[in-house]
Design a protein around this motif. Structure first.
Motif, PDB file in Angstrom:
ATOM      1  N   PHE A 270       6.971  -8.886 -15.347  1.00  0.00           N
ATOM      2  CA  PHE A 270       6.197  -8.903 -14.110  1.00  0.00           C
ATOM      3  C   PHE A 270       6.169  -7.530 -13.449  1.00  0.00           C
ATOM      4  N   LEU A 271       7.338  -6.860 -13.369  1.00  0.00           N
ATOM      5  CA  LEU A 271       7.411  -5.557 -12.699  1.00  0.00           C
ATOM      6  C   LEU A 271       6.673  -4.478 -13.477  1.00  0.00           C
ATOM      7  N   VAL A 272       6.803  -4.498 -14.825  1.00  0.00           N
ATOM      8  CA  VAL A 272       6.085  -3.505 -15.637  1.00  0.00           C
ATOM      9  C   VAL A 272       4.579  -3.698 -15.493  1.00  0.00           C
ATOM     10  N   ASN A 273       4.152  -4.951 -15.567  1.00  0.00           N
ATOM     11  CA  ASN A 273       2.727  -5.241 -15.426  1.00  0.00           C
ATOM     12  C   ASN A 273       2.228  -4.849 -14.027  1.00  0.00           C
ATOM     13  N   LYS A 274       3.006  -5.185 -13.008  1.00  0.00           N
ATOM     14  CA  LYS A 274       2.631  -4.830 -11.636  1.00  0.00           C
ATOM     15  C   LYS A 274       2.508  -3.321 -11.467  1.00  0.00           C
ATOM     16  N   ALA A 275       3.499  -2.582 -12.005  1.00  0.00           N
ATOM     17  CA  ALA A 275       3.502  -1.127 -11.849  1.00  0.00           C
ATOM     18  C   ALA A 275       2.284  -0.487 -12.503  1.00  0.00           C
ATOM     19  N   HIS A 276       1.929  -0.965 -13.728  1.00  0.00           N
ATOM     20  CA  HIS A 276       0.810  -0.360 -14.436  1.00  0.00           C
ATOM     21  C   HIS A 276      -0.537  -0.760 -13.858  1.00  0.00           C
ATOM     22  N   ARG A 277      -0.556  -1.771 -13.005  1.00  0.00           N
ATOM     23  CA  ARG A 277      -1.787  -2.091 -12.291  1.00  0.00           C
ATOM     24  C   ARG A 277      -1.846  -1.396 -10.931  1.00  0.00           C
ATOM     25  N   ASN A 278      -0.799  -0.665 -10.584  1.00  0.00           N
ATOM     26  CA  ASN A 278      -0.746   0.082  -9.312  1.00  0.00           C
ATOM     27  C   ASN A 278      -0.283   1.514  -9.555  1.00  0.00           C
ATOM     28  N   PRO A 279      -1.000   2.271 -10.394  1.00  0.00           N
ATOM     29  CA  PRO A 279      -0.577   3.650 -10.671  1.00  0.00           C
ATOM     30  C   PRO A 279      -0.677   4.507  -9.414  1.00  0.00           C
ATOM     31  N   ARG A 280       0.330   5.356  -9.202  1.00  0.00           N
ATOM     32  CA  ARG A 280       0.321   6.202  -8.012  1.00  0.00           C
ATOM     33  C   ARG A 280       0.982   7.538  -8.276  1.00  0.00           C
ATOM     34  N   PHE A 281       0.317   8.609  -7.835  1.00  0.00           N
ATOM     35  CA  PHE A 281       0.923   9.931  -7.838  1.00  0.00           C
ATOM     36  C   PHE A 281       1.987   9.992  -6.742  1.00  0.00           C
ATOM     37  N   VAL A 282       2.821  11.030  -6.807  1.00  0.00           N
ATOM     38  CA  VAL A 282       3.848  11.190  -5.781  1.00  0.00           C
ATOM     39  C   VAL A 282       3.211  11.322  -4.401  1.00  0.00           C
ATOM     40  N   GLU A 283       2.053  11.987  -4.340  1.00  0.00           N
ATOM     41  CA  GLU A 283       1.351  12.118  -3.059  1.00  0.00           C
ATOM     42  C   GLU A 283       0.830  10.770  -2.568  1.00  0.00           C
ATOM     43  N   ASP A 284       0.367   9.943  -3.519  1.00  0.00           N
ATOM     44  CA  ASP A 284      -0.137   8.623  -3.141  1.00  0.00           C
ATOM     45  C   ASP A 284       0.933   7.790  -2.450  1.00  0.00           C
ATOM     46  N   VAL A 285       2.170   7.882  -2.967  1.00  0.00           N
ATOM     47  CA  VAL A 285       3.253   7.068  -2.420  1.00  0.00           C
ATOM     48  C   VAL A 285       3.512   7.426  -0.963  1.00  0.00           C
ATOM     49  N   VAL A 286       3.555   8.726  -0.667  1.00  0.00           N
ATOM     50  CA  VAL A 286       3.779   9.158   0.716  1.00  0.00           C
ATOM     51  C   VAL A 286       2.641   8.686   1.612  1.00  0.00           C
ATOM     52  N   ARG A 287       1.413   8.817   1.133  1.00  0.00           N
ATOM     53  CA  ARG A 287       0.269   8.383   1.944  1.00  0.00           C
ATOM     54  C   ARG A 287       0.260   6.870   2.151  1.00  0.00           C
ATOM     55  N   GLU A 288       0.696   6.126   1.132  1.00  0.00           N
ATOM     56  CA  GLU A 288       0.798   4.673   1.287  1.00  0.00           C
ATOM     57  C   GLU A 288       1.856   4.314   2.328  1.00  0.00           C
ATOM     58  N   MET A 289       2.983   5.034   2.321  1.00  0.00           N
ATOM     59  CA  MET A 289       4.006   4.795   3.352  1.00  0.00           C
ATOM     60  C   MET A 289       3.403   4.963   4.743  1.00  0.00           C
ATOM     61  N   LEU A 290       2.621   6.018   4.924  1.00  0.00           N
ATOM     62  CA  LEU A 290       2.027   6.287   6.239  1.00  0.00           C
ATOM     63  C   LEU A 290       1.039   5.189   6.622  1.00  0.00           C
ATOM     64  N   ARG A 291       0.210   4.790   5.688  1.00  0.00           N
ATOM     65  CA  ARG A 291      -0.751   3.729   5.981  1.00  0.00           C
ATOM     66  C   ARG A 291      -0.051   2.411   6.288  1.00  0.00           C
ATOM     67  N   ASN A 292       0.992   2.111   5.530  1.00  0.00           N
ATOM     68  CA  ASN A 292       1.729   0.871   5.776  1.00  0.00           C
ATOM     69  C   ASN A 292       2.471   0.905   7.100  1.00  0.00           C
ATOM     70  N   LEU A 293       2.930   2.084   7.512  1.00  0.00           N
ATOM     71  CA  LEU A 293       3.572   2.204   8.826  1.00  0.00           C
ATOM     72  C   LEU A 293       2.600   1.841   9.942  1.00  0.00           C
ATOM     73  N   LEU A 294       1.350   2.246   9.807  1.00  0.00           N
ATOM     74  CA  LEU A 294       0.357   1.907  10.819  1.00  0.00           C
ATOM     75  C   LEU A 294       0.121   0.405  10.869  1.00  0.00           C
ATOM     76  N   LEU A 295       0.227  -0.251   9.735  1.00  0.00           N
ATOM     77  CA  LEU A 295       0.095  -1.706   9.695  1.00  0.00           C
ATOM     78  C   LEU A 295       1.277  -2.381  10.370  1.00  0.00           C
ATOM     79  N   VAL A 296       2.472  -1.977   9.986  1.00  0.00           N
ATOM     80  CA  VAL A 296       3.681  -2.659  10.439  1.00  0.00           C
ATOM     81  C   VAL A 296       4.019  -2.326  11.885  1.00  0.00           C
TER      82      VAL A 296
END
Length: 495
Positions: free
Chosen positions: A408-434
């Motif tokens: 499940f985790l391998v499949n999930k990860a390969h359906r959500n590819p992210r660069f190191v920059e993407d991860v930081v930007r996702e954190m910021l976007r999720n912070l605005l949500l939460v």
């Protein structure tokens, strides 16, 4: 904050989750991750497949009920749930339309609320088996505050028709005091002190529970004026040791309270204009694996940074979390290669696109280490920040996993590819949500370092700034040439 979760006293809060679009099981698990950012999930029912209500011909739902603890009030909780639904792509073209996620507030303790857009208990729960059956599984004795009947009684009355239980299938001080002498080079230094000071600290505890012991590493710094040769190194230890007796007798409620006390003590002991203390503490987290439902204990690193001028203090709280990331670039190259292979074998363009969309595309992956720190907002809990970091990567990781969990985790990860920059930007976007309700001067440091698997170097990205700056860029599209730095925020308003 490292403190026992009992924010609502005896009030028990129940939520219903459902999905009938996309990867239904994945959507429920993703929603639970988002919930973990502002709540603590105490119990989770089995998953049940149910026939849709009010929308004939729609796909069947996958449903579950969870009990949560939170410091959010009912309306705040409802608004948080709606933000999660929106983040996960729920649209409302018409009543009872199919949706990737649906989160309903069933009960908020024994409160009865009847407002235009907030009714608690859920007004139709007594008619809905897909709510009552999973609720009765985790809280059979819980009474409906208006009907006076337990969840088990209500579930029995409504029956199990159209509700089918399913398995999670992928499922020393010197006499001469030379430090006070004038230095040969008269230059002030920003930070002088000691690092990697190891201690066992006591945190948490209440009338009902004893404080917990944590292995911690501490860094203590003070600024150094140009007229002073050095700081009193022993005083850093003294500042800590003077608190040891208090730490042993009565624990601090959380790691940031300890950091603030130490920063204040260091500033006064060194007669410094500015001091800074950093604490890293290893903390056990109880978790449940996504498919097998196995209870495991993983370790997270909780962080706190505090600063003081001898009178005032400021602090941040945060986490350092490991996860998995998948490289989008390599994945796109593999996709292009596989596409051409399929075309060469005679498959049509439509068939090729359908195949490639159906199957996960290989790529190289790496262990990622995410760091998230926040300061200035009330109610920030370090354990909730864990969820934000994990959901921003391609996938979370666990110490122990069964094979279906691994898949499940391998499949999930390969359906959500992210660069190191993407991860930081996702954190910021999720912070605005939460933390949509947090003030704009709340400070954020988001950092990601990926330990590359096919390269000898690591990839790194970081953001420092305030929520107002993040909102301006993400929500208003106003890029900024400069952001507030951690040091500037800690020293803000201080000479």
């Amino acid at each position: 904050m490292l403190e026992n979760v009992n924010v609502n006293g005896d009030e028990r809060i129940f939520l219903s989750l459902g999905a009938n679009l996309g990867d239904r099981q994945g959507n429920l698990l993703q929603a639970l991750q988002y919930l973990g950012a502002r709540t603590t999930v105490r119990r989770l029912s089995s998953f049940y497949e149910t026939d849709p209500v009010g929308c004939e011909g729609a796909p069947p739902f996958l449903n579950a009920v969870c009990e949560v603890a939170t410091d959010l009030k009912p309306r705040e909780l409802l608004e948080f749930l709606l933000r999660i639904e929106k983040r996960m792509g729920r649209l409302r073209p018409f009543r009872n339309a199919p949706r990737p996620i649906d989160i309903d507030l069933l009960f908020y303790g024994k409160r009865c609320i009847d407002e235009t857009d907030l009714v608690v208990p859920h007004p139709r729960i007594a008619e809905r088996g897909f709510m009552l059956i999973p609720l009765a599984e985790i809280a059979p004795e819980f009474p409906h505050p208006l009907l006076g009947r337990s969840a088990a009684e209500l579930a029995e009355a409504v029956g199990t028709q159209g509700v089918r239980k399913v398995e999670r299938s992928l499922r020393l001080r010197l006499s001469g005091d030379p430090q006070q002498c004038a230095p040969e080079v008269s230059v002030g230094l920003s930070r002088v002190g000691v690092t990697n000071l190891e201690r066992v600290i006591r945190l948490g505890g209440s009338e009902r529970s004893d404080p917990a012991l944590f292995h911690a590493w501490l860094d203590l710094f003070a600024d150094l004026g140009p007229e002073q040769a050095g700081v009193h190194m022993s005083r850093f230890s003294d500042a800590l040791e003077e608190l040891v007796e208090e730490l042993t007798a009565s624990a601090f409620p959380d790691v940031e309270s300890l950091a603030e006390r130490l920063a204040l003590a260091v500033a006064r002991a060194q007669k410094a204009r500015f001091s800074q203390v950093s604490i890293r503490a290893r903390y056990p987290l109880a978790r449940i694996t996504p498919i097998s439902g196995k209870r495991v204990e993983d370790m997270a690193t909780f962080l706190s940074i505090a600063a003081s001028d001898g009178e005032r203090t400021r602090h941040l709280v945060g986490v350092e979390v490991d996860g998995l990331t998948v490289c989008p670039c390599a994945q796109e190259m593999v996709r292009s290669y596989e596409r051409q292979l399929l075309l060469d074998e005679g498959f049509s363009e439509t068939q090729v696109e359908k195949i490639l969309d159906l199957l996960p595309i290989p790529s190289h992956n790496q262990r990622g280490r995410g760091t998230l720190l926040m300061g200035g907002g009330e109610g920030i809990r370090a354990e909730h920040l864990v969820s934000i970091v994990e959901v921003s990567m391609s996938s979370e990781v666990y110490e122990l996993l069964k094979r279906p969990d691994e898949f499940f985790l391998v499949n999930k990860a390969h359906r959500n590819p992210r660069f190191v920059e993407d991860v930081v930007r996702e954190m910021l976007r999720n912070l605005l949500l939460v933390y949509a309700d947090f003030p704009g001067n709340t400070f954020v440091l988001a950092r990601q370092e990926n330990l590359e698997s096919i390269h000898r170097h690591n990839a790194f990205a970081e953001y420092q700034g305030t929520l107002a700056e993040i909102r301006g860029e993400i929500e208003e599209g106003c890029p900024r040439a400069k952001h507030t730095s951690l040091d500037a925020w800690l020293r803000e308003g201080w000479s």
